[in-house]
Motif scaffolding. Structure first.
Motif, mmCIF file in Angstrom:
data_model
loop_
_atom_site.group_PDB
_atom_site.id
_atom_site.type_symbol
_atom_site.label_atom_id
_atom_site.label_comp_id
_atom_site.label_asym_id
_atom_site.label_seq_id
_atom_site.Cartn_x
_atom_site.Cartn_y
_atom_site.Cartn_z
ATOM 1 N N HIS A 109 0.821 -1.213 0.000
ATOM 2 C CA HIS A 109 0.000 0.000 0.000
ATOM 3 C C HIS A 109 0.858 1.269 0.000
ATOM 4 C CE1 HIS A 109 -3.300 -2.729 0.818
ATOM 5 N NE2 HIS A 109 -2.611 -3.223 1.824
ATOM 6 N N ARG A 110 2.098 1.142 -0.405
ATOM 7 C CA ARG A 110 3.002 2.288 -0.456
ATOM 8 C C ARG A 110 3.567 2.437 -1.862
ATOM 9 N NH1 ARG A 110 6.965 0.696 4.458
ATOM 10 N NH2 ARG A 110 8.359 1.946 3.178
ATOM 11 N N ASP A 111 4.137 3.599 -2.121
ATOM 12 C CA ASP A 111 4.815 3.783 -3.398
ATOM 13 C C ASP A 111 6.210 4.384 -3.216
ATOM 14 O OD1 ASP A 111 4.334 6.418 -2.821
ATOM 15 O OD2 ASP A 111 2.828 6.711 -4.385
ATOM 16 N N ASP A 112 6.667 4.449 -1.947
ATOM 17 C CA ASP A 112 7.978 5.048 -1.727
ATOM 18 C C ASP A 112 9.124 4.143 -2.181
ATOM 19 O OD1 ASP A 112 7.441 3.241 0.275
ATOM 20 O OD2 ASP A 112 8.175 4.486 1.915
ATOM 21 N N TYR A 113 8.819 2.883 -2.499
ATOM 22 C CA TYR A 113 9.850 2.003 -3.036
ATOM 23 C C TYR A 113 9.972 2.128 -4.558
ATOM 24 C CZ TYR A 113 6.085 -1.094 -4.532
ATOM 25 O OH TYR A 113 4.967 -1.615 -5.151
ATOM 26 N N TYR A 114 9.117 2.941 -5.171
ATOM 27 C CA TYR A 114 9.163 3.096 -6.628
ATOM 28 C C TYR A 114 10.525 3.594 -7.093
ATOM 29 C CZ TYR A 114 4.083 2.476 -7.234
ATOM 30 O OH TYR A 114 2.808 1.970 -7.289
ATOM 31 N N ASN A 115 11.161 4.445 -6.279
ATOM 32 C CA ASN A 115 12.473 4.965 -6.672
ATOM 33 C C ASN A 115 13.502 3.840 -6.754
ATOM 34 O OD1 ASN A 115 14.209 7.306 -7.252
ATOM 35 N ND2 ASN A 115 15.253 6.703 -5.364
ATOM 36 N N MET A 116 13.353 2.842 -5.867
ATOM 37 C CA MET A 116 14.229 1.678 -5.908
ATOM 38 C C MET A 116 14.054 0.926 -7.235
ATOM 39 S SD MET A 116 14.293 -1.579 -3.260
ATOM 40 C CE MET A 116 13.945 -0.478 -1.896
ATOM 41 N N VAL A 117 12.786 0.793 -7.647
ATOM 42 C CA VAL A 117 12.486 0.124 -8.918
ATOM 43 C C VAL A 117 13.109 0.889 -10.078
ATOM 44 C CG1 VAL A 117 10.650 -0.630 -10.483
ATOM 45 C CG2 VAL A 117 10.333 -0.827 -8.005
ATOM 46 N N LYS A 118 12.954 2.197 -10.055
ATOM 47 C CA LYS A 118 13.480 3.024 -11.154
ATOM 48 C C LYS A 118 14.996 2.951 -11.241
ATOM 49 C CE LYS A 118 9.456 6.044 -11.156
ATOM 50 N NZ LYS A 118 8.879 7.333 -10.746
ATOM 51 N N GLN A 119 15.663 2.813 -10.094
ATOM 52 C CA GLN A 119 17.124 2.677 -10.113
ATOM 53 C C GLN A 119 17.542 1.363 -10.763
ATOM 54 O OE1 GLN A 119 19.328 5.101 -9.354
ATOM 55 N NE2 GLN A 119 17.471 6.329 -9.063
ATOM 56 N N GLU A 120 16.780 0.297 -10.483
ATOM 57 C CA GLU A 120 17.087 -0.996 -11.111
ATOM 58 C C GLU A 120 16.814 -0.937 -12.613
ATOM 59 O OE1 GLU A 120 18.642 -3.450 -9.673
ATOM 60 O OE2 GLU A 120 18.647 -2.311 -7.793
ATOM 61 N N ILE A 121 15.757 -0.236 -12.997
ATOM 62 C CA ILE A 121 15.454 -0.074 -14.420
ATOM 63 C C ILE A 121 16.598 0.657 -15.121
ATOM 64 C CG2 ILE A 121 13.946 1.136 -16.053
ATOM 65 C CD1 ILE A 121 11.609 0.474 -14.180
ATOM 66 N N LYS A 122 17.122 1.706 -14.493
ATOM 67 C CA LYS A 122 18.247 2.456 -15.080
ATOM 68 C C LYS A 122 19.454 1.550 -15.301
ATOM 69 C CE LYS A 122 17.202 7.121 -13.351
ATOM 70 N NZ LYS A 122 17.655 8.212 -12.447
ATOM 71 N N LYS A 123 19.706 0.661 -14.339
ATOM 72 C CA LYS A 123 20.840 -0.262 -14.471
ATOM 73 C C LYS A 123 20.645 -1.183 -15.673
ATOM 74 C CE LYS A 123 21.771 -0.386 -9.481
ATOM 75 N NZ LYS A 123 21.736 -1.258 -8.277
ATOM 76 N N PHE A 124 19.421 -1.692 -15.836
ATOM 77 C CA PHE A 124 19.158 -2.582 -16.970
ATOM 78 C C PHE A 124 19.282 -1.840 -18.301
ATOM 79 C CE2 PHE A 124 16.617 -5.630 -14.149
ATOM 80 C CZ PHE A 124 17.624 -6.580 -14.171
ATOM 81 N N VAL A 125 18.806 -0.610 -18.339
ATOM 82 C CA VAL A 125 18.940 0.190 -19.558
ATOM 83 C C VAL A 125 20.412 0.403 -19.883
ATOM 84 C CG1 VAL A 125 18.515 2.446 -20.605
ATOM 85 C CG2 VAL A 125 16.686 1.318 -19.315
ATOM 86 N N ALA A 126 21.215 0.685 -18.851
ATOM 87 C CA ALA A 126 22.654 0.885 -19.059
ATOM 88 C C ALA A 126 23.332 -0.383 -19.554
ATOM 89 C CB ALA A 126 23.306 1.350 -17.760
ATOM 90 N N MET A 127 22.784 -1.536 -19.171
ATOM 91 C CA MET A 127 23.332 -2.820 -19.619
ATOM 92 C C MET A 127 22.841 -3.191 -21.020
ATOM 93 S SD MET A 127 22.774 -4.819 -16.000
ATOM 94 C CE MET A 127 23.094 -6.456 -16.645
ATOM 95 N N GLN A 128 22.028 -2.323 -21.600
ATOM 96 C CA GLN A 128 21.475 -2.507 -22.942
ATOM 97 C C GLN A 128 20.591 -3.743 -23.048
ATOM 98 O OE1 GLN A 128 24.629 -2.083 -25.896
ATOM 99 N NE2 GLN A 128 24.406 0.130 -25.789
ATOM 100 N N THR A 129 19.848 -4.060 -21.969
ATOM 101 C CA THR A 129 18.822 -5.093 -22.092
ATOM 102 C C THR A 129 17.760 -4.581 -23.055
ATOM 103 O OG1 THR A 129 17.662 -4.202 -20.161
ATOM 104 C CG2 THR A 129 19.172 -6.026 -19.773
ATOM 105 N N GLU A 130 17.132 -5.495 -23.757
ATOM 106 C CA GLU A 130 16.168 -5.089 -24.778
ATOM 107 C C GLU A 130 14.793 -4.767 -24.196
ATOM 108 O OE1 GLU A 130 16.043 -7.355 -28.411
ATOM 109 O OE2 GLU A 130 18.035 -8.157 -28.008
#
Length: 347
Positions: A109-130
């Motif tokens: 019931h929270r969304d304060d962990y969304y920033n954690m998700v976005k940081q992991e997404i940035k890492k995957f983008v940097a790794m050039q995952t499709e």
């Protein structure tokens, strides 16, 4: 392991010649081709997939973000993702956020962990995952994946409410509808319900399925026959006595743990299942087949959700799915497992 330069030196040819031969390009004599290939094999040459992918911009990798690998639903979903990716020769990179371990179910019931998700997404983008597949612990509405993400994304077992990011979910309503239909076929007309938490999408959809099954069989919905539990065995134990006082002949528990609580209390009261009370569950947790008698339940298609999520990802990557015109929701059907916990109501 040898490099292309080392193979070229060993064979006495140019680096370009070795590269062309290893990549199947024409131009070299048959003798040179045979020499290079045999030398590469002897020197245990392994191609650099990273370097190759940087040139082609096709890494054949998918990033998978799991909320918590200790939640019972998530491993099967990831197995489904892995199976489909193996089929199409893609690899997955997996990260485990460990949200349940860190916050218990409070994070639902929270969304304060969304920033954690976005940081992991940035890492995957940097790794050039499709692409990225986000795997939730249970179905709920979330907006943790940025709409402006530069690569495709899919949510497995949750709702994005997005026209760009597909959601892969369980068809809980149909699963409950068919289960209640089975009870009605067995002659039951007064069917009690022990629901999960009322704010749960799973509970809401399963209750809708229950209501529609009653309506389609000309039975009146009685809200007094619906008790709201909290998914625990204790809440099944607590609420079944109230339903028994209303003379129900069957109880629909919205998960197998609560059904276990019903078994416990029925045993204390000397009520025999299924001779005097029929019980059905939902989820097909491993323990349900060991109840005495084994529990009739609905199997969550967790593996199929993962498989479908990966399949949808590939359809996004190949342009088979067009985004932007409507909310993209794909429902996966459940399987009914008939065991020995349901008897005929002969009243």
């Amino acid at each position: 392991m040898a490099t292309i330069k080392e193979i070229a030196k060993k064979c006495g040819v140019s680096v370009a010649t070795v590269s062309n031969i290893l990549n199947g390009k024409p131009g070299a004599s048959e003798a040179t081709r045979e020499l290079v290939l045999k030398t590469a094999e002897k020197m245990e040459y392994m191609p650099s997939y990273v370097a190759k992918s940087l040139k082609t911009r096709n890494t054949r990798n998918i990033g998978v973000i799991a909320e918590d690998m200790t939640i019972f639903s998530i491993p099967d979903i990831i197995d489904g993702i892995t199976e489909y990716c193996e089929k199409v020769d893609y690899k997955i990179f997996l990260t485990n956020l460990r949200l349940f371990k860190k916050y218990n179910d409070r994070y639902y019931h929270r969304d304060d962990y969304y920033n954690m998700v976005k940081q992991e997404i940035k890492k995957f983008v940097a790794m050039q995952t499709e692409g990225i597949i986000y795997v939730t612990a249970h179905e709920r509405v979330m907006h943790c994946i940025p709409e402006n993400l530069s690569i495709p994304a899919v949510m497995a077992y949750g709702y994005t409410e997005s026209r760009k990011i597909p959601s892969i979910v369980v068809d809980d309503q149909k699963g409950a509808y068919e289960l209640i239909g089975y009870l009605i076929e067995k002659g039951h007309r007064k069917i009690g319900v022990i629901s999960g938490k009322p704010d749960s999408i799973h509970a809401q959809d399963r209750l809708l399925g229950y209501q529609k099954a009653l309506r389609d069989n000309q039975l009146i919905y009685d809200p007094e026959l619906v008790c709201y539990g909290d998914w625990t065995r204790e809440s099944g134990y607590q609420w079944v006595e109230k339903l028994l006082k209303q003379n129900v002949t069957a109880v629909f528990c919205m998960n197998d743990l609560m059904a276990g609580g019903v078994y416990d209390r029925a045993d204390e009261l000397g009520i025999k299942i299924p001779q005097e009370l029929s019980v059905v569950g939902y989820d097909n947790r491993e323990l349900s087949s060991y109840y005495k008698p084994p529990l009739t339940t609905v199997e969550l298609p967790l593996h199929d959700i993962g498989y479908r999520a990966a399949e949808v990802m590939m359809e996004l990557l190949t342009g088979k799915i067009k985004t932007g015109t409507r909310e993209l929701v794909y429902q996966v059907p459940c399987n009914q497992l008939i065991r020995q916990s349901v008897g005929m109501d002969r009243a």
